[in-house]
Design a protein around this motif. Structure first.
Motif, PDB file in Angstrom:
ATOM      1  N   GLN A   3      27.322  15.603 -32.404  1.00 59.85           N
ATOM      2  CA  GLN A   3      27.912  14.495 -31.665  1.00 59.85           C
ATOM      3  C   GLN A   3      25.952  14.412 -31.150  1.00 59.85           C
ATOM      4  O   GLN A   3      24.775  14.363 -31.174  1.00 59.85           O
ATOM      5  CB  GLN A   3      28.078  15.980 -30.322  1.00 59.85           C
ATOM      6  CG  GLN A   3      27.431  16.166 -29.696  1.00 59.85           C
ATOM      7  CD  GLN A   3      28.266  16.912 -28.569  1.00 59.85           C
ATOM      8  OE1 GLN A   3      29.101  18.205 -29.195  1.00 59.85           O
ATOM      9  NE2 GLN A   3      29.020  16.143 -27.042  1.00 59.85           N
ATOM     10  N   ARG A   4      26.708  13.241 -30.476  1.00 60.59           N
ATOM     11  CA  ARG A   4      25.233  12.631 -29.664  1.00 60.59           C
ATOM     12  C   ARG A   4      24.721  12.753 -29.120  1.00 60.59           C
ATOM     13  O   ARG A   4      25.490  13.165 -28.229  1.00 60.59           O
ATOM     14  CB  ARG A   4      25.803  10.695 -29.913  1.00 60.59           C
ATOM     15  CG  ARG A   4      25.267   9.530 -29.773  1.00 60.59           C
ATOM     16  CD  ARG A   4      24.974   8.091 -29.734  1.00 60.59           C
ATOM     17  NE  ARG A   4      24.572   7.513 -29.463  1.00 60.59           N
ATOM     18  CZ  ARG A   4      24.859   5.629 -29.249  1.00 60.59           C
ATOM     19  NH1 ARG A   4      25.429   5.207 -29.424  1.00 60.59           N
ATOM     20  NH2 ARG A   4      23.668   5.903 -29.168  1.00 60.59           N
ATOM     21  N   GLN A   5      23.289  12.508 -28.465  1.00 59.13           N
ATOM     22  CA  GLN A   5      22.467  12.947 -27.308  1.00 59.13           C
ATOM     23  C   GLN A   5      22.404  12.068 -26.595  1.00 59.13           C
ATOM     24  O   GLN A   5      22.245  11.374 -26.660  1.00 59.13           O
ATOM     25  CB  GLN A   5      21.200  13.325 -27.767  1.00 59.13           C
ATOM     26  CG  GLN A   5      21.434  15.065 -28.671  1.00 59.13           C
ATOM     27  CD  GLN A   5      19.901  15.167 -28.656  1.00 59.13           C
ATOM     28  OE1 GLN A   5      18.861  13.865 -29.086  1.00 59.13           O
ATOM     29  NE2 GLN A   5      19.666  15.906 -28.756  1.00 59.13           N
ATOM     30  N   LYS A   6      22.391  12.306 -24.825  1.00 54.82           N
ATOM     31  CA  LYS A   6      22.335  11.483 -24.256  1.00 54.82           C
ATOM     32  C   LYS A   6      21.304  11.669 -24.073  1.00 54.82           C
ATOM     33  O   LYS A   6      19.822  11.345 -24.139  1.00 54.82           O
ATOM     34  CB  LYS A   6      22.204  12.326 -23.028  1.00 54.82           C
ATOM     35  CG  LYS A   6      22.481  11.283 -21.567  1.00 54.82           C
ATOM     36  CD  LYS A   6      22.157  12.813 -20.550  1.00 54.82           C
ATOM     37  CE  LYS A   6      21.835  11.763 -19.062  1.00 54.82           C
ATOM     38  NZ  LYS A   6      22.207  12.250 -17.640  1.00 54.82           N
ATOM     39  N   LYS A   7      21.304   9.800 -23.569  1.00 53.91           N
ATOM     40  CA  LYS A   7      20.159   8.434 -24.161  1.00 53.91           C
ATOM     41  C   LYS A   7      19.675   9.006 -22.139  1.00 53.91           C
ATOM     42  O   LYS A   7      20.130   8.558 -20.868  1.00 53.91           O
ATOM     43  CB  LYS A   7      20.276   7.386 -23.928  1.00 53.91           C
ATOM     44  CG  LYS A   7      19.020   6.410 -24.408  1.00 53.91           C
ATOM     45  CD  LYS A   7      18.570   6.313 -25.615  1.00 53.91           C
ATOM     46  CE  LYS A   7      17.792   4.897 -25.279  1.00 53.91           C
ATOM     47  NZ  LYS A   7      17.282   4.617 -27.270  1.00 53.91           N
ATOM     48  N   TYR A   8      19.178  10.163 -22.063  1.00 54.52           N
ATOM     49  CA  TYR A   8      17.700  10.371 -20.945  1.00 54.52           C
ATOM     50  C   TYR A   8      17.599   8.757 -20.220  1.00 54.52           C
ATOM     51  O   TYR A   8      16.237   8.159 -20.717  1.00 54.52           O
ATOM     52  CB  TYR A   8      17.133  10.801 -21.117  1.00 54.52           C
ATOM     53  CG  TYR A   8      17.601  12.398 -20.456  1.00 54.52           C
ATOM     54  CD1 TYR A   8      18.217  13.275 -19.351  1.00 54.52           C
ATOM     55  CD2 TYR A   8      18.005  12.667 -22.261  1.00 54.52           C
ATOM     56  CE1 TYR A   8      18.580  14.120 -19.484  1.00 54.52           C
ATOM     57  CE2 TYR A   8      18.167  14.439 -22.154  1.00 54.52           C
ATOM     58  CZ  TYR A   8      18.479  14.930 -21.267  1.00 54.52           C
ATOM     59  OH  TYR A   8      19.467  16.275 -21.499  1.00 54.52           O
ATOM     60  N   THR A   9      17.192   8.178 -18.975  1.00 54.82           N
ATOM     61  CA  THR A   9      16.361   7.563 -17.836  1.00 54.82           C
ATOM     62  C   THR A   9      15.536   7.936 -17.532  1.00 54.82           C
ATOM     63  O   THR A   9      15.488   9.030 -16.242  1.00 54.82           O
ATOM     64  CB  THR A   9      17.168   6.524 -16.908  1.00 54.82           C
ATOM     65  OG1 THR A   9      18.806   5.822 -17.991  1.00 54.82           O
ATOM     66  CG2 THR A   9      16.389   5.446 -16.480  1.00 54.82           C
ATOM     67  N   ASP A  53      16.884  10.127 -14.770  1.00 52.49           N
ATOM     68  CA  ASP A  53      17.244  11.708 -15.033  1.00 52.49           C
ATOM     69  C   ASP A  53      15.506  12.154 -14.557  1.00 52.49           C
ATOM     70  O   ASP A  53      15.277  13.048 -13.971  1.00 52.49           O
ATOM     71  CB  ASP A  53      17.207  12.084 -16.665  1.00 52.49           C
ATOM     72  CG  ASP A  53      18.838  11.062 -16.051  1.00 52.49           C
ATOM     73  OD1 ASP A  53      20.081  11.941 -16.280  1.00 52.49           O
ATOM     74  OD2 ASP A  53      18.897  10.243 -17.349  1.00 52.49           O
TER      75      ASP A  53
END
Length: 134
Positions: A3-9, A53
Protein backbone atom coordinates in the motif's frame (compact mmCIF):
# COMPACT_ATOMS: atom_id res chain seq x y z
CA UNK A 1 2.46 -4.09 -4.69
CA UNK A 2 2.25 -2.78 -1.08
CA UNK A 3 0.00 0.00 0.00
CA UNK A 4 1.00 3.59 -0.60
CA UNK A 5 2.95 5.26 2.20
CA UNK A 6 1.83 8.46 3.87
CA UNK A 7 3.47 11.59 2.52
CA UNK A 8 4.77 13.32 5.66
CA UNK A 9 4.75 17.12 5.80
CA UNK A 10 7.78 18.87 7.27
CA UNK A 11 7.97 22.55 8.14
CA UNK A 12 11.45 24.11 7.90
CA UNK A 13 11.80 27.40 9.82
CA UNK A 14 15.11 29.17 9.22
CA UNK A 15 15.98 32.76 8.32
CA UNK A 16 19.00 31.56 6.32
CA UNK A 17 17.69 31.10 2.76
CA UNK A 18 20.53 28.79 1.78
CA UNK A 19 20.00 26.32 4.65
CA UNK A 20 16.21 26.53 4.40
CA UNK A 21 16.17 25.86 0.66
CA UNK A 22 18.79 23.11 0.90
CA UNK A 23 16.91 21.29 3.67
CA UNK A 24 13.67 21.51 1.68
CA UNK A 25 15.33 20.17 -1.49
CA UNK A 26 17.04 17.29 0.30
CA UNK A 27 13.96 16.28 2.25
CA UNK A 28 11.75 16.54 -0.84
CA UNK A 29 14.11 14.19 -2.68
CA UNK A 30 13.56 11.70 0.16
CA UNK A 31 9.81 11.77 -0.39
CA UNK A 32 8.73 14.37 2.15
CA UNK A 33 6.37 17.26 1.45
CA UNK A 34 8.09 20.43 2.71
CA UNK A 35 6.88 23.85 3.71
CA UNK A 36 9.22 26.64 4.71
CA UNK A 37 9.09 29.82 6.74
CA UNK A 38 11.83 32.43 7.22
CA UNK A 39 10.77 33.44 10.75
CA UNK A 40 8.30 32.97 13.58
CA UNK A 41 5.76 35.35 12.13
CA UNK A 42 5.42 33.24 8.98
CA UNK A 43 5.44 30.08 11.13
CA UNK A 44 2.39 31.33 13.03
CA UNK A 45 0.56 31.77 9.74
CA UNK A 46 1.43 28.26 8.55
CA UNK A 47 0.35 26.64 11.79
CA UNK A 48 -3.11 28.16 11.44
CA UNK A 49 -3.74 26.32 8.17
CA UNK A 50 -1.34 23.35 8.24
CA UNK A 51 -0.41 20.69 10.74
CA UNK A 52 3.07 19.50 9.87
CA UNK A 53 4.19 16.07 11.00
CA UNK A 54 7.57 17.48 12.12
CA UNK A 55 9.15 20.94 12.50
CA UNK A 56 12.81 21.77 11.83
CA UNK A 57 13.55 24.96 13.73
CA UNK A 58 16.50 27.36 13.72
CA UNK A 59 17.25 29.30 16.90
CA UNK A 60 18.81 32.61 15.81
CA UNK A 61 16.08 34.41 13.89
CA UNK A 62 14.60 37.87 13.78
CA UNK A 63 11.38 38.79 15.59
CA UNK A 64 11.45 35.81 17.99
CA UNK A 65 14.08 33.15 18.60
CA UNK A 66 13.62 29.42 18.16
CA UNK A 67 13.58 28.68 21.89
CA UNK A 68 10.58 30.94 22.43
CA UNK A 69 8.87 29.62 19.28
CA UNK A 70 9.28 26.08 20.58
CA UNK A 71 7.72 27.06 23.93
CA UNK A 72 4.79 28.67 22.13
CA UNK A 73 4.28 25.66 19.84
CA UNK A 74 4.28 23.32 22.84
CA UNK A 75 1.43 25.36 24.40
CA UNK A 76 -0.79 24.71 21.36
CA UNK A 77 -2.89 21.56 21.95
CA UNK A 78 -2.69 20.41 18.31
CA UNK A 79 1.12 20.61 18.30
CA UNK A 80 2.14 19.24 21.70
CA UNK A 81 3.31 15.95 20.19
CA UNK A 82 4.66 17.21 16.85
CA UNK A 83 8.41 16.50 16.89
CA UNK A 84 10.63 19.59 16.85
CA UNK A 85 14.24 19.26 15.74
CA UNK A 86 16.44 22.29 16.31
CA UNK A 87 18.89 22.92 13.47
CA UNK A 88 21.28 25.61 14.63
CA UNK A 89 24.78 27.05 14.33
CA UNK A 90 24.70 27.52 18.12
CA UNK A 91 26.73 24.50 19.21
CA UNK A 92 27.56 25.03 22.88
CA UNK A 93 26.33 22.52 25.46
CA UNK A 94 24.31 25.37 27.03
CA UNK A 95 22.47 26.06 23.75
CA UNK A 96 21.76 22.38 23.20
CA UNK A 97 20.50 21.99 26.80
CA UNK A 98 18.19 25.00 26.34
CA UNK A 99 16.84 23.42 23.16
CA UNK A 100 15.75 20.32 25.01
CA UNK A 101 14.49 22.24 28.04
CA UNK A 102 12.11 24.38 25.99
CA UNK A 103 10.51 21.33 24.40
CA UNK A 104 12.74 20.30 21.50
CA UNK A 105 12.97 16.61 20.66
CA UNK A 106 16.39 16.73 19.01
CA UNK A 107 19.22 19.13 18.19
CA UNK A 108 21.32 19.12 15.03
CA UNK A 109 24.32 21.46 14.76
CA UNK A 110 25.12 23.35 11.55
CA UNK A 111 26.89 22.45 9.40
CA UNK A 112 25.32 19.00 9.46
CA UNK A 113 25.59 15.81 7.46
CA UNK A 114 22.61 15.40 5.12
CA UNK A 115 22.30 11.67 5.87
CA UNK A 116 22.14 12.49 9.58
CA UNK A 117 19.38 15.05 8.96
CA UNK A 118 17.30 12.53 7.02
CA UNK A 119 17.95 9.77 9.57
CA UNK A 120 16.86 11.95 12.49
CA UNK A 121 13.71 13.08 10.68
CA UNK A 122 12.80 9.47 9.91
CA UNK A 123 13.56 8.43 13.49
CA UNK A 124 11.23 11.05 14.98
CA UNK A 125 8.49 10.13 12.51
CA UNK A 126 8.88 6.44 13.33
CA UNK A 127 9.83 5.51 9.78
CA UNK A 128 12.06 2.45 9.62
CA UNK A 129 11.99 1.82 5.88
CA UNK A 130 12.98 4.05 3.03
CA UNK A 131 10.38 6.53 1.83
CA UNK A 132 9.51 6.09 -1.81
CA UNK A 133 8.47 9.15 -3.80
CA UNK A 134 4.75 8.90 -4.39
Amino acid sequence: MGQRQKKYTLLVVDDDNIYRDMMCRVLSRHGFHTLSAPNGLKLAGYLRINKPDLILLDISMSWIDGYELCRLIRKMPDFIKVPIIFVSALTSPENIRRGYECGGDDYLCKPFNIDTLVARVKHHLGIAEEIVNA
